[in-house]
Design a protein around this motif. Structure first.
Motif, PDB file in Angstrom:
ATOM      1  N   VAL A  71       0.841  -1.196   0.000  1.00  0.00           N
ATOM      2  CA  VAL A  71       0.000   0.000   0.000  1.00  0.00           C
ATOM      3  C   VAL A  71       0.875   1.244   0.000  1.00  0.00           C
ATOM      4  CG1 VAL A  71      -1.720   1.305   1.269  1.00  0.00           C
ATOM      5  CG2 VAL A  71      -1.875  -1.178   1.173  1.00  0.00           C
ATOM      6  N   TYR A  72       0.604   2.109  -0.943  1.00  0.00           N
ATOM      7  CA  TYR A  72       1.310   3.387  -1.028  1.00  0.00           C
ATOM      8  C   TYR A  72       0.290   4.503  -1.021  1.00  0.00           C
ATOM      9  CZ  TYR A  72       3.790   7.301  -3.169  1.00  0.00           C
ATOM     10  OH  TYR A  72       4.328   8.532  -3.423  1.00  0.00           O
ATOM     11  N   ASP A  73       0.378   5.405  -0.050  1.00  0.00           N
ATOM     12  CA  ASP A  73      -0.528   6.548  -0.017  1.00  0.00           C
ATOM     13  C   ASP A  73       0.038   7.642  -0.903  1.00  0.00           C
ATOM     14  OD1 ASP A  73      -2.585   5.700   1.640  1.00  0.00           O
ATOM     15  OD2 ASP A  73      -1.377   6.041   3.427  1.00  0.00           O
ATOM     16  N   SER A  74      -0.767   8.085  -1.837  1.00  0.00           N
ATOM     17  CA  SER A  74      -0.308   9.089  -2.792  1.00  0.00           C
ATOM     18  C   SER A  74      -0.161  10.437  -2.112  1.00  0.00           C
ATOM     19  CB  SER A  74      -1.302   9.207  -3.948  1.00  0.00           C
ATOM     20  OG  SER A  74      -2.470   9.861  -3.512  1.00  0.00           O
ATOM     21  N   HIS A  75       0.312  11.421  -2.884  1.00  0.00           N
ATOM     22  CA  HIS A  75       0.581  12.746  -2.323  1.00  0.00           C
ATOM     23  C   HIS A  75      -0.674  13.452  -1.859  1.00  0.00           C
ATOM     24  CE1 HIS A  75      -0.548  13.584  -6.454  1.00  0.00           C
ATOM     25  NE2 HIS A  75      -0.734  14.837  -6.136  1.00  0.00           N
ATOM     26  N   GLU A  76      -1.848  12.889  -2.143  1.00  0.00           N
ATOM     27  CA  GLU A  76      -3.082  13.500  -1.644  1.00  0.00           C
ATOM     28  C   GLU A  76      -3.123  13.468  -0.126  1.00  0.00           C
ATOM     29  OE1 GLU A  76      -6.335  11.526  -3.414  1.00  0.00           O
ATOM     30  OE2 GLU A  76      -5.881  12.185  -5.457  1.00  0.00           O
ATOM     31  N   ASN A  77      -2.367  12.547   0.498  1.00  0.00           N
ATOM     32  CA  ASN A  77      -2.382  12.410   1.954  1.00  0.00           C
ATOM     33  C   ASN A  77      -1.040  12.792   2.568  1.00  0.00           C
ATOM     34  OD1 ASN A  77      -5.063  11.366   2.083  1.00  0.00           O
ATOM     35  ND2 ASN A  77      -4.289   9.447   1.247  1.00  0.00           N
ATOM     36  N   GLU A  78      -0.246  13.571   1.859  1.00  0.00           N
ATOM     37  CA  GLU A  78       1.038  13.983   2.385  1.00  0.00           C
ATOM     38  C   GLU A  78       0.840  15.013   3.503  1.00  0.00           C
ATOM     39  OE1 GLU A  78       4.046  13.615  -1.429  1.00  0.00           O
ATOM     40  OE2 GLU A  78       3.163  15.542  -0.921  1.00  0.00           O
ATOM     41  N   THR A  79       1.820  15.046   4.406  1.00  0.00           N
ATOM     42  CA  THR A  79       1.873  16.126   5.380  1.00  0.00           C
ATOM     43  C   THR A  79       2.623  17.290   4.748  1.00  0.00           C
ATOM     44  OG1 THR A  79       1.820  14.623   7.270  1.00  0.00           O
ATOM     45  CG2 THR A  79       2.720  16.829   7.642  1.00  0.00           C
ATOM     46  N   SER A  80       1.987  18.434   4.715  1.00  0.00           N
ATOM     47  CA  SER A  80       2.564  19.618   4.083  1.00  0.00           C
ATOM     48  C   SER A  80       2.371  20.814   5.007  1.00  0.00           C
ATOM     49  CB  SER A  80       1.893  19.894   2.731  1.00  0.00           C
ATOM     50  OG  SER A  80       2.008  18.791   1.859  1.00  0.00           O
ATOM     51  N   SER A  81       3.020  21.899   4.636  1.00  0.00           N
ATOM     52  CA  SER A  81       2.814  23.133   5.394  1.00  0.00           C
ATOM     53  C   SER A  81       2.698  24.305   4.433  1.00  0.00           C
ATOM     54  CB  SER A  81       3.963  23.372   6.386  1.00  0.00           C
ATOM     55  OG  SER A  81       5.145  23.758   5.718  1.00  0.00           O
ATOM     56  N   ILE A  82       1.917  25.284   4.816  1.00  0.00           N
ATOM     57  CA  ILE A  82       1.832  26.536   4.087  1.00  0.00           C
ATOM     58  C   ILE A  82       2.132  27.660   5.067  1.00  0.00           C
ATOM     59  CG2 ILE A  82       0.106  25.634   2.483  1.00  0.00           C
ATOM     60  CD1 ILE A  82      -1.973  27.364   3.985  1.00  0.00           C
ATOM     61  N   PHE A  83       2.504  28.815   4.556  1.00  0.00           N
ATOM     62  CA  PHE A  83       2.700  29.963   5.439  1.00  0.00           C
ATOM     63  C   PHE A  83       1.945  31.159   4.889  1.00  0.00           C
ATOM     64  CE2 PHE A  83       6.183  30.143   2.421  1.00  0.00           C
ATOM     65  CZ  PHE A  83       6.250  31.477   2.063  1.00  0.00           C
ATOM     66  N   GLY A 100      -0.277  20.272   8.125  1.00  0.00           N
ATOM     67  CA  GLY A 100      -1.322  19.258   8.207  1.00  0.00           C
ATOM     68  C   GLY A 100      -1.316  18.338   7.009  1.00  0.00           C
ATOM     69  N   THR A 101      -2.322  17.472   6.950  1.00  0.00           N
ATOM     70  CA  THR A 101      -2.484  16.528   5.855  1.00  0.00           C
ATOM     71  C   THR A 101      -3.270  17.190   4.733  1.00  0.00           C
ATOM     72  OG1 THR A 101      -2.527  14.702   7.447  1.00  0.00           O
ATOM     73  CG2 THR A 101      -3.337  14.237   5.235  1.00  0.00           C
ATOM     74  N   THR A 102      -2.782  17.029   3.507  1.00  0.00           N
ATOM     75  CA  THR A 102      -3.466  17.664   2.387  1.00  0.00           C
ATOM     76  C   THR A 102      -4.812  17.014   2.103  1.00  0.00           C
ATOM     77  OG1 THR A 102      -2.275  16.234   0.836  1.00  0.00           O
ATOM     78  CG2 THR A 102      -1.339  18.409   1.262  1.00  0.00           C
ATOM     79  N   ARG A 103      -5.781  17.834   1.765  1.00  0.00           N
ATOM     80  CA  ARG A 103      -7.099  17.395   1.299  1.00  0.00           C
ATOM     81  C   ARG A 103      -7.352  18.090  -0.029  1.00  0.00           C
ATOM     82  NH1 ARG A 103     -11.094  17.926   6.576  1.00  0.00           N
ATOM     83  NH2 ARG A 103     -10.335  16.107   7.729  1.00  0.00           N
ATOM     84  N   PRO A 121      -9.306  23.494  10.532  1.00  0.00           N
ATOM     85  CA  PRO A 121      -9.960  22.235  10.157  1.00  0.00           C
ATOM     86  C   PRO A 121      -9.243  21.039  10.757  1.00  0.00           C
ATOM     87  CG  PRO A 121      -8.776  23.196   8.294  1.00  0.00           C
ATOM     88  CD  PRO A 121      -8.777  24.227   9.377  1.00  0.00           C
ATOM     89  N   ALA A 122      -9.928  19.897  10.781  1.00  0.00           N
ATOM     90  CA  ALA A 122      -9.430  18.714  11.491  1.00  0.00           C
ATOM     91  C   ALA A 122      -8.140  18.168  10.907  1.00  0.00           C
ATOM     92  CB  ALA A 122     -10.508  17.632  11.496  1.00  0.00           C
ATOM     93  N   ASN A 123      -7.817  18.461   9.639  1.00  0.00           N
ATOM     94  CA  ASN A 123      -6.598  17.923   9.033  1.00  0.00           C
ATOM     95  C   ASN A 123      -5.345  18.700   9.408  1.00  0.00           C
ATOM     96  OD1 ASN A 123      -7.807  20.034   7.292  1.00  0.00           O
ATOM     97  ND2 ASN A 123      -6.019  19.662   6.001  1.00  0.00           N
ATOM     98  N   VAL A 124      -5.507  19.820  10.127  1.00  0.00           N
ATOM     99  CA  VAL A 124      -4.356  20.612  10.559  1.00  0.00           C
ATOM    100  C   VAL A 124      -3.831  20.047  11.877  1.00  0.00           C
ATOM    101  CG1 VAL A 124      -3.564  22.882  11.333  1.00  0.00           C
ATOM    102  CG2 VAL A 124      -5.109  22.687   9.369  1.00  0.00           C
ATOM    103  N   ASP A 125      -2.532  19.697  11.890  1.00  0.00           N
ATOM    104  CA  ASP A 125      -1.920  19.023  13.036  1.00  0.00           C
ATOM    105  C   ASP A 125      -1.053  19.935  13.895  1.00  0.00           C
ATOM    106  OD1 ASP A 125      -2.938  16.477  12.197  1.00  0.00           O
ATOM    107  OD2 ASP A 125      -1.360  16.409  10.690  1.00  0.00           O
ATOM    108  N   ALA A 126      -0.549  21.017  13.336  1.00  0.00           N
ATOM    109  CA  ALA A 126       0.353  21.887  14.092  1.00  0.00           C
ATOM    110  C   ALA A 126       0.327  23.290  13.499  1.00  0.00           C
ATOM    111  CB  ALA A 126       1.779  21.334  14.076  1.00  0.00           C
ATOM    112  N   LEU A 127       0.733  24.248  14.328  1.00  0.00           N
ATOM    113  CA  LEU A 127       0.789  25.645  13.910  1.00  0.00           C
ATOM    114  C   LEU A 127       2.120  26.244  14.338  1.00  0.00           C
ATOM    115  CD1 LEU A 127      -2.776  26.796  15.014  1.00  0.00           C
ATOM    116  CD2 LEU A 127      -1.995  26.565  12.656  1.00  0.00           C
TER     117      LEU A 127
END
Length: 272
Positions: free
Chosen positions: A108-120, A156-159, A244-250
């Motif tokens: 099983v490989y999770d595609s980049h749709e579920n990557e952890t990313s950050s924006i500023f 967070g995790t990308t949606r 939103p719930a997909n955000v894990d850190a600030l």
């Protein structure tokens, strides 16, 4: 505007081979790195409605099918059912691979749709004015003020290829900073009494004793001293419930003047 999806892109390698997805391109690079010769879009022994059946990768006598759609999933299942002895595995998005019964043969490989990313978010409008006193800091132990610019990092995790829409993030941040704008910041331990409309603040500072009566409507109480580090933490505390719930850190950067400030990054605890 329609967001760009992985299916809309094509990936070209050094041999001028065009791959249909990032997963296929990554797999080709991995096989090449391991010195495995492979055939892309290999013809599988068998016919489907009179048309040749192709599998994404063939290396020696083994096959790999990249499953990124319902069509890919059905093709993989059909090959397994009609050729139970064939060496084939599926690789791709877990939302499809979870439907495959032969889990022992699936990686099983999770595609980049579920990557952890950050924006500023950094914008001149993300600023606030405030006054404070730091009683135990020589230069700051008198009443004075600052204009502080703020930059916020959202992790967070990308949606749908986004952590959060930039417009939504900027709106939430501005609403939060408005609660702090043009306020007097002081540690609550210095409050000696209060009435319906006022706090009465008293403390001994390095430049004298202070006894202040300040309106509640223009005062912002902190659990610690009114440093930029604590202000960063306070902004995170107020932002976290609005994310939103997909955000894990600030992460929050506060600049006090130019070329100096503080950066605090914190995970979001969503436990009740």
């Amino acid at each position: 505007m329609k967001s760009l999806q992985d299916k809309d892109l094509r990936y070209l390698d050094q041999k001028r081979v065009i791959y249909r997805s990032r997963t296929e391109s990554t797999l080709a690079k991995l096989l090449s790195f391991l010195d495995h010769e492979f055939e892309y879009d290999a013809v599988f022994p068998g016919m489907t409605n009179g048309k040749p059946l192709t599998v994404d990768f063939k290396t020696r006598n083994k096959y790999i099918e990249v499953v990124d759609s319902e069509t890919d999933l059905q093709k993989f299942k059909a090959i397994k059912q009609r050729n139970p002895d064939v060496d084939i595995i599926a690789l791709g998005s877990s939302r499809y691979l979870a439907k495959v019964d032969e889990l022992e043969s699936v990686f099983v490989y999770d595609s980049h749709e579920n990557e952890t990313s950050s924006i500023f978010i950094e914008d001149p409008s993300l600023a606030f004015d405030y006054a404070h006193i730091l009683p135990l800091v020589e230069r700051c132990s008198i009443l004075h003020g600052h204009t502080s610019n703020v930059m916020v990092e959202i992790i967070g995790t990308t949606r749908n290829n986004l952590v959060i829409d930039f417009g939504d993030a900027k709106r939430i941040i501005k609403q939060t900073l408005n609660l702090m704008d043009h306020k007097f910041f002081i540690c609550k331990k210095y409050v000696v009494k209060e009435d319906e409309k006022h706090y009465f603040v008293s403390f001994k500072g390095l430049q004298g004793d202070f006894n202040l009566q300040v309106p509640k409507t223009t005062t912002f109480m902190l659990s610690g001293e009114a440093t930029v580090e604590n202000l960063s933490t306070e902004i995170i505390r107020m932002l976290a419930p609005k994310m939103p719930a997909n955000v894990d850190a600030l992460g929050v950067y506060i600049y006090e003047g130019t070329n100096k400030g503080a950066h605090i990054i914190s995970g979001i605890d969503r436990r009740p």
